[in-house]
Design a protein around this motif. Structure first.
Motif, PDB file in Angstrom:
ATOM      1  N   ARG A  76       0.837  -1.211   0.000  1.00 25.91           N
ATOM      2  CA  ARG A  76       0.000   0.000   0.000  1.00 25.91           C
ATOM      3  C   ARG A  76       0.867   1.255   0.000  1.00 25.91           C
ATOM      4  N   ARG A 181     -11.260   5.101   1.997  1.00 27.07           N
ATOM      5  CA  ARG A 181     -12.477   4.376   1.616  1.00 27.07           C
ATOM      6  C   ARG A 181     -12.693   4.546   0.126  1.00 27.07           C
ATOM      7  N   LYS A 273      -7.691   0.690   5.466  1.00 22.92           N
ATOM      8  CA  LYS A 273      -8.834   0.775   4.559  1.00 22.92           C
ATOM      9  C   LYS A 273     -10.142   0.481   5.295  1.00 22.92           C
ATOM     10  N   PHE A 336      -4.913   4.802  -3.771  1.00 22.26           N
ATOM     11  CA  PHE A 336      -5.281   3.808  -2.770  1.00 22.26           C
ATOM     12  C   PHE A 336      -5.817   2.522  -3.403  1.00 22.26           C
ATOM     13  N   TYR A 338      -8.086   1.676  -5.762  1.00 27.86           N
ATOM     14  CA  TYR A 338      -9.493   1.370  -5.989  1.00 27.86           C
ATOM     15  C   TYR A 338      -9.759   1.364  -7.493  1.00 27.86           C
TER      16      TYR A 338
END
Length: 347
Positions: A76, A181, A273, A336, A338
């Motif tokens: 990450r 998120r 997360k 992040f 996504y």
């Protein structure tokens, strides 16, 4: 006669020793229960145990082989670094941060932690935890702290309150972490909380009236006055309107994470997360040396915004507006890790 006298004296000494021992034990028991009344965990929460800091626990673990969790968080970190490098023109428009940019970074001196809070990503519970960690025994159970008290700025110290040398020292020496998120799920969560709940009058007045005035044709006088019936399509149109972004920064509840926490300027050691909230939170607490007696609060929240709910909200958003909105939050998606939501039909 003499042996009898010596025996009596010996017995007196023994009695005094027994009495002193009993009295000492009684005092210790009282002291113990006084502590337990203040801290039912029976553990000193105020200060980190041992000489190893959270940064040492993270980067120089005692066991030589890295755990799966440590490897995950390294991936990450690498994702954030790679995205910042690949998008440097956008992500690093500002070369230097000011103290005002650091008002979302909460500091815990005792455990050498810095937490960047992101609204709509469990920040209430994390603020509660930070109050327990930095409260030096004032708090013990995070869930006993009322939600509104967790958001009182005076209850937590933020990094912008320090001098420049103190800021630099803490950024270098403390373990820095944040929680993220899925960007559009967070956005829908903010919309539902701030514009569909009747009690959020301040948001209706400050933002709702402005959004309706700009985005709704033939708006009624009541809607313009109250601002309490903003549609999601109008909210999206407001966010992508260039005039909005020129006028003032986004409110923190829908501001991008990279603008709130500046991950291209500040090296975050852990990126938690929302999707793995409990595991990631307890890993932070473990590294801080408090994981054996302090856990992230868990409770079932039936009203939370889900992916399915987010999909429904985006059904009425035009293709053009979907594309423009994705551009606004693109760095958060990339940074992040996504993926582009399946319900989006980008141009």
């Amino acid at each position: 006669m003499k042996p009898a006298l010596l025996e009596v004296m010996r017995m007196n000494r023994i009695c005094r020793m027994v009495l002193a021992t009993c009295l000492g034990s009684f005092i210790l028991v009282i002291f113990y229960f006084q502590i337990m009344r203040r801290n039912p965990f029976g553990v000193d929460i105020c200060c980190r145990k041992g000489s190893r800091s959270p940064l040492q626990e993270l980067y120089n673990p005692i066991q030589l082989e890295l755990s799966n969790t440590a490897v995950l968080h390294q991936m990450r970190r690498d994702q954030v670094t790679d995205t910042c490098r690949a998008n440097s023109a956008t992500s690093r428009k500002r070369r230097v941060l000011t103290p005002n940019d650091l008002k979302h970074l909460v500091v815990d001196e005792d455990h050498e932690l810095i937490y960047c809070y992101v609204p709509k990503v469990a920040c209430t519970n994390w603020k509660r935890l930070m109050m327990v960690l930095s409260g030096r025994g004032k708090y013990s159970d995070p869930m006993e702290i009322p939600a509104n008290e967790a958001h009182v700025s005076a209850n937590l110290k933020t990094l912008n309150q320090y001098s420049i040398p103190e800021i630099n020292h803490r950024l270098k020496s403390y373990m820095k972490f944040l929680f993220v998120r899925e960007p559009f799920e967070r956005l829908v969560s903010a919309y539902r909380n701030k514009f569909t709940q009747k009690y959020n009058i301040s948001f209706h007045k400050r933002y709702g009236t402005k959004i309706i005035k700009r985005q709704r044709k033939n708006a009624t006088q009541e809607a313009l006055r109250k601002g309490d019936d903003v549609k999601f399509e109008e909210f999206v149109a407001y966010l992508i309107d260039p005039h909005t972004q020129r006028e003032e920064p986004f409110n923190e509840h829908w501001q991008t994470v990279y603008s709130l926490c500046h991950p291209c300027h500040i090296h975050y050691d852990l990126v938690g997360k929302y999707e793995t909230l409990e595991e990631d939170s307890n890993y932070v607490l473990q590294l801080a040396g408090v994981g054996s007696y302090l856990k992230f609060p868990t409770y079932a929240k039936s009203t939370r915004t889900t992916d399915e709910m987010t999909t429904e909200f985006f059904q009425n958003i035009s293709l053009e507006h979907q594309t423009q909105l994705y551009e606004v939050y693109k760095l958060d998606f990339l940074m992040f890790n996504y993926s582009v939501p399946s319900y989006l039909k980008l141009e």
